[in-house]
Design an enzyme around this catalytic site. Structure first.
Site, PDB file in Angstrom:
ATOM      1  N   LYS A  61      48.991  33.376  39.540  1.00 16.94           N
ATOM      2  CA  LYS A  61      49.835  32.343  40.158  1.00 16.94           C
ATOM      3  C   LYS A  61      50.359  31.389  39.103  1.00 16.94           C
ATOM      4  CE  LYS A  61      47.099  32.995  44.259  1.00 16.94           C
ATOM      5  NZ  LYS A  61      45.813  32.653  44.878  1.00 16.94           N
ATOM      6  N   THR A  99      42.995  35.534  40.614  1.00 16.88           N
ATOM      7  CA  THR A  99      44.368  35.595  41.119  1.00 16.88           C
ATOM      8  C   THR A  99      45.105  34.297  40.782  1.00 16.88           C
ATOM      9  OG1 THR A  99      43.427  34.985  43.254  1.00 16.88           O
ATOM     10  CG2 THR A  99      44.097  37.274  42.989  1.00 16.88           C
ATOM     11  N   HIS A 105      34.554  43.333  45.155  1.00 22.36           N
ATOM     12  CA  HIS A 105      35.117  42.150  44.478  1.00 22.36           C
ATOM     13  C   HIS A 105      34.139  41.494  43.520  1.00 22.36           C
ATOM     14  CE1 HIS A 105      38.694  41.710  47.182  1.00 22.36           C
ATOM     15  NE2 HIS A 105      37.895  42.350  48.015  1.00 22.36           N
ATOM     16  N   LYS A 164      39.809  26.461  40.580  1.00 21.56           N
ATOM     17  CA  LYS A 164      39.142  27.644  41.126  1.00 21.56           C
ATOM     18  C   LYS A 164      37.789  27.164  41.625  1.00 21.56           C
ATOM     19  CE  LYS A 164      39.566  29.551  36.979  1.00 21.56           C
ATOM     20  NZ  LYS A 164      40.038  30.898  37.121  1.00 21.56           N
ATOM     21  N   ARG A 165      37.087  28.004  42.407  1.00 23.62           N
ATOM     22  CA  ARG A 165      35.747  27.622  42.825  1.00 23.62           C
ATOM     23  C   ARG A 165      34.913  27.269  41.595  1.00 23.62           C
ATOM     24  NH1 ARG A 165      34.292  28.333  48.374  1.00 23.62           N
ATOM     25  NH2 ARG A 165      32.247  27.698  47.654  1.00 23.62           N
ATOM     26  N   LYS A 212      32.438  30.994  35.652  1.00 27.25           N
ATOM     27  CA  LYS A 212      33.843  30.626  35.383  1.00 27.25           C
ATOM     28  C   LYS A 212      33.940  29.606  34.241  1.00 27.25           C
ATOM     29  CE  LYS A 212      35.113  31.435  40.265  1.00 27.25           C
ATOM     30  NZ  LYS A 212      36.206  32.433  40.300  1.00 27.25           N
TER      31      LYS A 212
END
Ligand code: 26Q
Length: 822
Positions: free
Chosen positions: A669, A665, A366, A557-558, A563
């Site tokens: 969504k 993910t 991952h 998100k985290r 990110k």
């Protein structure tokens, strides 16, 4: 003789009257409550117990059936699961939501209020744990006998609140109010050894054998949570292990009359499954984490062996009974543990045992970040698992012989591939162990799987190209659309047919509706209602009023530098400064919504949250920008809160640096809930864009090869700052205390950007602003925007976790799933 499970018809009846009677029986008999004194939580427990009867009843039937048929089962080994609230999901899967609503309504109880009383199990950090839960949901839905093995952490991921703008963590006491879903099975217990030494001995057949004499033993007790499938007869299990003191040690201590030592040991043992580790640097290499990994892995394998033997299998054909998926390297020690069980305990020869092992395991990676690959100092590993270290040396020596045969004379390659890192202090490389012991290795999005083979696992890909494959992640449309977004679910059922939750490709039928103005109007009304619902939740949790008429721009998100939440923030500041300079600046009204937890020891991530809240204070209180931009940090983003956020999103921020996000993910969504994506060519964004059409996706940023070129050409972020007046203005504003308060607060972020900018936020800044400008433009044309939104949903069918799980079944696990539409 095969026994069919039977039950009282009231207990498992699905009519309104039966559900009501079962609910009342549980309230009285299981909880010992009089109705007049019952709380909402009591109602929740009584309904949960009622529904649990239905699912457990099916689970019991399935186990017997599986045993009788001797079929191959799937075990999903994962240190993390994030199932989210169970109750509403089971009601949906069983098709009894409305019956339950009526049953409770007849008693004057509101089902939605009862559902809201559930505390979710936060037994994971983020994407990887949620993926595991989506896969369990889909396995049950597509009718595969399967089980998810993990750890029953007493404290899951911390609860996040915001105090004075900072993240504050508190313990997640999810078990405090009782957990009606789990069935504790003290009888299903496994002993797990730790420490000590090994000895050789000769068995009755004259064979030389090895015995592991441990320093201590911990008992794992099983807690089973039933997992139902959508409109499926199958019900499977998530079996989580809790650590308890091993019996023998209590006795030994008692024999010496040392009561306190015995109690101390008990407490010590139970600490093993106390708390979930956050995914940060500070906790890497912690011995207790390795203990956790080995503990649940060993319990799971022993359990599988027992089930296998009870179904008539022998250790020699273990791989025919079980396909075992390693969810990242967290359970990778399973490779050595299965070898130990087969060789030392079952007296199977090494070569055959290795064959069985390699036919059993497959491994999902991952991450591409090299620093995130797990490795354990040899001293820690050998101290805790002396026999496993010996076995890993033996596996390694045979493996490296193979490498030398394939690549004669390439000593560097041997060193790079070795299961032991000997470049400095010695480490056991868990990804290498997983690769060596697995028949298949997969990444989680097409780009990620390619990059894996070119970067972190390149040497393995050169050695065994046939082992590598891709399975793009998926998400369950039951939870993330049907449950979270009932308004959209109704619209989809009316226009695409009622089967879409079990067959997401049916959504393609929406394409035919996109030109219908009435349909587009309905579509917008659904989104507006979801935005109102989220606005109300935001107001109650943060006190911030947001306008449902503004564009909801969401990044949840985290929090992590790769990110690039900070890139989003730079854009917000650029808009703010533009409006301050020119009140007529063309900025569409926007609400920027952030959510996500920062690992407690991750300094930069916590500063990023502090920056969000500082910008929140600045922007929301400035009359000059009132009604134009609003910024919100939604605290404690988790599965339950996601149910409010995803359906209300209009713009989905998927802005990681190309080549860093394995898949993502949340991107799936949000798109499935009708948001348009602004994103880079990273992770599954690439495939989402292909699926929905490039004209329905806001692309920006460097590509992965361009990132590599920029880095190797000596990236100098300060030059970009010097050259770009907008960027300069934003950065200067940040650096010079424009946000008020302590001007030192954001200096670390600023200097990190100017001096190193490891994730190239400044390089993508211009292109991001340009894409955001196109967002504003399209949003000003509601019909055009709605068309894109509809097409996004219509074309997202491929991102159902049912599709992903079917691919694993066919290509990796070699088990039969029931056909689509069966
Ligand atoms: C490791 C060592 C010590 C303590 C904790 C950890 C640890 C724990 C959790 C390391 C990593 C994780 C979780 C990783 C994760 O969630 N990865 C995400 O997986 C998703 C599902 O495949 C992807 O969509 C995301 O791209 C990926 O970041």
């Amino acid at each position: 003789m095969k026994s069919q499970p039977t039950s009282n018809p009231i207990r498992v009846g699905t009519g309104v009257d039966e559900l009501r009677q079962a609910f009342l029986d549980n309230l009285t008999c299981a909880l010992g409550r009089l109705r007049t004194f019952s709380s909402t939580h009591d109602y929740y427990l009584a309904l949960a117990l009622t529904v649990r009867d239905h699912v457990v009843f099916r689970a019991v039937g399935n186990v017997e059936e599986g045993m009788a048929k001797g079929i191959r089962r799937v075990a999903y080994l994962s240190a993390e699961f994030l199932p989210g609230p169970h109750l509403a999901n089971h009601l949906l899967n069983l098709g009894i939501t409305e019956a339950a609503r009526e049953a409770l309504g007849g008693l004057g109880i509101d089902l939605d209020v009862v559902l809201a009383a559930e505390v979710e199990p936060g037994l994971g950090n983020g994407g990887l744990g949620r993926l595991a839960s989506c896969y369990l949901d889909s396995l049950a839905t597509v009718g595969v006998q399967s089980i998810g093995y993990g750890i029953r952490y007493e404290f899951g991921i911390f609860q996040q609140s915001i105090r004075d703008g900072w993240q504050v963590e508190s313990a997640d006491k999810w078990l405090q109010g009782g957990n009606p879903w789990e069935i504790h099975r003290p009888g299903v217990a496994r002993e797990v050894k730790f420490g000590g030494h090994t000895e050789t001995w000769v068995d009755d057949c004259g064979r030389s054998r090895v015995r592991w004499v441990p320093a201590f033993v911990i008992r794992g007790e099983a807690y089973d949570t039933p997992i139902s499938g959508y409109e499926s007869d199958i019900c499977t299990l998530m079996r989580l292990w809790k650590a308890e003191a091993g019996e023998s040690f209590d006795f030994e201590a008692f024999n010496h009359g040392d009561y306190y030592r015995a109690v101390e040991q008990k407490v010590d043992s139970e600490n093993l499954s106390k708390v979930l580790y956050p995914n940060d640097e500070l906790h890497r290499g912690k011995e207790l984490r390795l203990k956790q990994q080995f503990f649940f892995t060993s319990c799971a394998l022993q359990d599988m062996l027992r089930v296998h033997q009870m179904s008539g299998g022998t250790p020699d054909n273990f791989h025919e009974g079980w396909a075992v998926q390693l969810n990242d390297t967290h359970p990778a020690v399973a490779v050595a543990e299965l070898m130990r069980l087969l060789v030392d305990e079952q007296a199977i020869g090494w070569t055959r045992a290795w064959e069985i092992t390699c036919k059993t395991f497959s491994y999902t990676n991952h991450t591409l970040l090299p620093e995130a690959l797990e490795k354990w100092p040899v001293a820690i590993f050998g101290g805790l698992l002396p026999r496993h270290l010996e076995m890993i040396y033996e596996i390694n020596s045979r493996f490296l012989d193979e490498v030398r045969r394939t690549f004669p004379g390439d000593g560097d390659k041997v060193a790079r591939l070795s299961l032991i890192d000997e470049s400095g202090p010695r480490y056991v490389r868990m990804a290498h162990l997983a690769c060596a012991g697995s028949h298949t290795i997969n990444g989680v999005a097409a780009l990620h799987s390619d990059l894996l083979q070119q970067t972190v696992l390149a040497d393995f890909a050169a050695l065994w190209p046939e082992k590598f494959t891709n399975v793009t992640n998926g998400v369950t449309p039951r939870r993330f659309v049907a449950l979270a977004n009932p308004g959209l679910a109704g619209l989809l059922a009316r226009h695409a047919g009622k089967d879409w939750p079990g067959n997401l490709d049916e959504l393609l039928a929406l394409e035919a509706c996109v030109k219908d103005a009435g349909f587009r109007h309905e579509w917008r009304e659904v989104k507006l209602a979801n935005k109102r619902r989220l606005a109300a939740v935001i107001a109650s949790r943060t006190g911030i009023e947001v306008s449902p008429d503004s564009l909801f721009d969401v990044q949840v998100k985290r929090i992590h530098e790769y990110k690039r939440q900070h890139l989003n923030l730079l854009h917000i500041l650029s808009l703010y400064l533009a409006i301050k300079r020119d009140p007529k600046a063309p900025v569409v009204p926007r609400t920027f919504i952030f959510g996500g937890k920062a690992a407690p020891g991750y300094f930069m991530a916590k500063r990023i949250i502090r920056l969000v809240t500082a910008i929140t204070a600045l922007v929301n209180e400035d009359r000059d920008v009132a009604g134009r931009i609003t910024v919100v940090f939604f605290p404690n983003f988790n599965v339950g809160n996601a149910h409010y956020v995803y359906p209300a999103a209009e713009l989905s921020e998927q802005i990681s640096l190309a080549g860093t996000e394995a898949s993502g993910t949340g991107n799936m969504k949000m798109s499935l809930n009708g948001a348009l994506t602004i994103g880079t060519l990273d992770g599954a964004n690439v495939e989402i864009r292909e699926a929905v059409g490039e004209e329905n996706f806001f692309l920006f940023g460097l590509t992965t090869p361009e990132v590599a070129a920029r880095k190797s050409g000596g990236y100098r972020p300060r030059d970009l700052y010097e050259a770009d007046p907008v960027l300069r203005e934003v950065i200067n504003f940040l650096a010079n205390g424009g946000l008020g308060g302590d001007p030192e607060l954001f200096r670390p972020l600023v200097y990190n950007l100017l001096d190193s900018d490891p994730y190239l936020a400044l390089a993508d800044f211009r292109s991001y602003l340009e894409a955001q400008r196109r967002v504003g433009e399209l949003w000003s044309d509601p019909d055009a925007w709605t068309t894109c939104s509809v097409l996004n949903v219509a074309r997202m069918g491929r991102f159902s976790s049912d599709r992903a799980v079917r691919e694993y079944c066919q290509r990796i696990w070699k088990v039969n799933a029931k056909p689509v539409n069966a």
